[in-house]
Design a protein around this motif. Structure first.
Motif, PDB file in Angstrom:
ATOM      1  N   ARG A 223       0.830  -1.210   0.000  1.00 58.52           N
ATOM      2  CA  ARG A 223       0.000   0.000   0.000  1.00 58.52           C
ATOM      3  C   ARG A 223       0.861   1.256   0.000  1.00 58.52           C
ATOM      4  N   GLU A 224       1.867   1.245   0.868  1.00 57.32           N
ATOM      5  CA  GLU A 224       2.738   2.404   1.034  1.00 57.32           C
ATOM      6  C   GLU A 224       3.944   1.984   1.841  1.00 57.32           C
ATOM      7  N   LEU A 225       4.993   2.772   1.762  1.00 57.53           N
ATOM      8  CA  LEU A 225       6.125   2.602   2.658  1.00 57.53           C
ATOM      9  C   LEU A 225       5.920   3.516   3.863  1.00 57.53           C
ATOM     10  N   VAL A 226       6.538   3.147   4.973  1.00 61.33           N
ATOM     11  CA  VAL A 226       6.400   3.923   6.206  1.00 61.33           C
ATOM     12  C   VAL A 226       7.763   4.041   6.865  1.00 61.33           C
ATOM     13  N   ALA A 227       7.976   5.129   7.591  1.00 56.43           N
ATOM     14  CA  ALA A 227       9.230   5.319   8.304  1.00 56.43           C
ATOM     15  C   ALA A 227       9.486   4.146   9.236  1.00 56.43           C
ATOM     16  N   GLY A 228      10.687   3.589   9.153  1.00 56.36           N
ATOM     17  CA  GLY A 228      11.046   2.452   9.980  1.00 56.36           C
ATOM     18  C   GLY A 228      10.636   1.115   9.402  1.00 56.36           C
ATOM     19  N   GLY A 229       9.864   1.113   8.331  1.00 53.55           N
ATOM     20  CA  GLY A 229       9.430  -0.133   7.702  1.00 53.55           C
ATOM     21  C   GLY A 229      10.525  -0.726   6.832  1.00 53.55           C
ATOM     22  N   SER A 230      10.348  -1.975   6.446  1.00 58.09           N
ATOM     23  CA  SER A 230      11.337  -2.630   5.597  1.00 58.09           C
ATOM     24  C   SER A 230      10.655  -3.571   4.617  1.00 58.09           C
ATOM     25  N   VAL A 231      11.374  -3.844   3.533  1.00 59.44           N
ATOM     26  CA  VAL A 231      10.908  -4.745   2.477  1.00 59.44           C
ATOM     27  C   VAL A 231      12.007  -5.762   2.221  1.00 59.44           C
ATOM     28  N   GLY A 232      11.626  -7.018   2.090  1.00 58.37           N
ATOM     29  CA  GLY A 232      12.603  -8.054   1.772  1.00 58.37           C
ATOM     30  C   GLY A 232      11.934  -9.182   1.027  1.00 58.37           C
ATOM     31  N   GLY A 233      12.498  -9.564  -0.112  1.00 59.54           N
ATOM     32  CA  GLY A 233      11.929 -10.660  -0.882  1.00 59.54           C
ATOM     33  C   GLY A 233      12.792 -10.994  -2.075  1.00 59.54           C
ATOM     34  N   GLU A 234      12.546 -12.154  -2.646  1.00 54.26           N
ATOM     35  CA  GLU A 234      13.274 -12.599  -3.832  1.00 54.26           C
ATOM     36  C   GLU A 234      12.555 -12.106  -5.081  1.00 54.26           C
ATOM     37  N   LEU A 235      13.268 -11.459  -5.977  1.00 56.05           N
ATOM     38  CA  LEU A 235      12.665 -10.929  -7.195  1.00 56.05           C
ATOM     39  C   LEU A 235      12.348 -12.067  -8.161  1.00 56.05           C
ATOM     40  N   VAL A 236      11.059 -12.237  -8.463  1.00 54.40           N
ATOM     41  CA  VAL A 236      10.655 -13.304  -9.382  1.00 54.40           C
ATOM     42  C   VAL A 236      10.179 -12.749 -10.723  1.00 54.40           C
ATOM     43  N   ALA A 237       9.834 -11.458 -10.777  1.00 55.36           N
ATOM     44  CA  ALA A 237       9.409 -10.834 -12.031  1.00 55.36           C
ATOM     45  C   ALA A 237       9.377  -9.332 -11.831  1.00 55.36           C
ATOM     46  N   ALA A 238       9.407  -8.595 -12.950  1.00 50.25           N
ATOM     47  CA  ALA A 238       9.258  -7.142 -12.917  1.00 50.25           C
ATOM     48  C   ALA A 238       8.552  -6.726 -14.190  1.00 50.25           C
ATOM     49  N   ALA A 239       7.597  -5.807 -14.072  1.00 53.18           N
ATOM     50  CA  ALA A 239       6.866  -5.314 -15.241  1.00 53.18           C
ATOM     51  C   ALA A 239       6.457  -3.876 -14.978  1.00 53.18           C
ATOM     52  N   GLY A 240       6.756  -2.981 -15.922  1.00 50.84           N
ATOM     53  CA  GLY A 240       6.475  -1.575 -15.671  1.00 50.84           C
ATOM     54  C   GLY A 240       7.232  -1.115 -14.446  1.00 50.84           C
ATOM     55  N   PRO A 241       6.572  -0.455 -13.487  1.00 47.21           N
ATOM     56  CA  PRO A 241       7.240  -0.016 -12.265  1.00 47.21           C
ATOM     57  C   PRO A 241       7.196  -1.078 -11.153  1.00 47.21           C
ATOM     58  N   ASP A 242       6.601  -2.230 -11.440  1.00 48.08           N
ATOM     59  CA  ASP A 242       6.305  -3.214 -10.395  1.00 48.08           C
ATOM     60  C   ASP A 242       7.388  -4.276 -10.234  1.00 48.08           C
ATOM     61  N   LEU A 243       7.716  -4.580  -8.980  1.00 50.07           N
ATOM     62  CA  LEU A 243       8.551  -5.727  -8.646  1.00 50.07           C
ATOM     63  C   LEU A 243       7.672  -6.785  -7.985  1.00 50.07           C
ATOM     64  N   HIS A 244       7.745  -8.018  -8.460  1.00 49.09           N
ATOM     65  CA  HIS A 244       7.034  -9.143  -7.843  1.00 49.09           C
ATOM     66  C   HIS A 244       8.035  -9.856  -6.938  1.00 49.09           C
ATOM     67  N   LEU A 245       7.792  -9.781  -5.627  1.00 50.94           N
ATOM     68  CA  LEU A 245       8.735 -10.288  -4.635  1.00 50.94           C
ATOM     69  C   LEU A 245       8.168 -11.497  -3.906  1.00 50.94           C
TER      70      LEU A 245
END
Length: 291
Positions: A223-245
């Protein structure tokens, strides 16, 4: 304290997708790569400015805005924009194209010839074909002709594109069929501008470029990023601006436009996934959850 970087978005090169950062640094993205980052604790998301200029007031913007611009900078950015139809004197030749994103999802658009297929990659077009080439206003008139005569839209929401990526037809022929059919109808229309040169239907397929073969169904999107939040995942695809993790909870889609305006910091190990998400199928109005 770890050095913070500001992301300027996802770019598509001949070698595939890269994350671009203010200052010129780039991070190549390859399938299977671990994507892990954090948002600076205590930070706020600030306006990215307009047309290469910083926002004069460093306005705070919503975490859910894909443009990451305050109202004034957004107005300035669109004041000289082909997409917003605010200029008519661009001397460059323009392509008219048909782009396909999934069954029943074809759009018409225009892009400067010099950009090649970059615009189609940026939009996440699964396949496309050129339709014509000519001056900007002739391309615009042809775009309007197709919208009116064939009921072909010039925009398709990203949410709709994301929803069908894991269930696309298996063969290139099946994916190309709707573009080919619409192309044949389009070139037969009366009213094409004389200065626009018709181009033959030659469908270009991006399934391999985007890594969509065998793509697992996504369980939701950030939905959104937030201060102090984190993202972690394996990249399986990308299309346009999107990363599929691929995460411990399945595949989630990160629209990299949500990264702009934040101070991004590295995280140790594989990184956790602690940002608000919307699970697909979740009713509107349900409160966002955190991993």
């Amino acid at each position: 304290m770890a050095q913070a970087w500001k992301c300027s978005g996802l770019r598509w090169s001949a070698d595939g997708p890269v994350l671009a950062w203010d200052g010129g640094r780039r991070s190549a993205l390859t399938w299977g790569k671990r994507v892990a980052f954090g948002v600076a604790d205590g930070g706020v998301r600030t306006c990215v400015g307009a047309r290469g200029h910083a926002c004069p007031v460093r306005a705070v913007v919503s975490g859910r805005s894909t443009g990451a611009r305050c109202e004034e900078c957004a107005r300035l950015d669109r004041a000289h924009s082909v997409a917003a139809d605010t200029i008519a004197d661009d001397p460059r030749p323009y392509h008219v194209y048909l782009a396909w994103f999934g069954p029943g999802m074809v759009k018409v658009g225009i892009t400067a010839e010099e950009r090649g297929s970059a615009r189609l990659l940026e939009q996440g077009a699964v396949c496309f074909s050129w339709l014509g080439l000519g001056p900007l206003m002739a391309a615009r008139r042809t775009e309007e002709l197709l919208r009116a005569a064939l009921q072909v839209p010039d925009r398709i929401p990203y949410a709709e594109k994301r929803a069908v990526r894991s269930g696309l037809p298996a063969s290139q022929a099946e994916r190309a069929a709707e573009v080919e059919a619409l192309h044949a109808r389009a070139v037969g229309l009366v009213g094409w501008p004389e200065s626009l040169q018709r181009e033959p239907c030659q469908v270009v397929d991006h399934v391999g470029v985007f890594g969509l073969d065998g793509l697992p169904s996504a369980g939701g999107e950030v939905r959104e990023l937030v201060a102090g939040g984190s993202v972690g995942g394996e990249l399986v695809a990308a299309a346009g601006p999107d990363l599929h993790l691929l995460t411990g909870r399945g595949v989630f889609v990160l629209d990299t436009r949500l990264m702009t305006g934040w101070e991004i910091v590295p995280v140790g190990g594989e990184g956790a996934f602690t940002v608000p998400v919307r699970e697909f199928g979740e009713a509107s109005g349900v409160q966002d959850g955190l991993f």
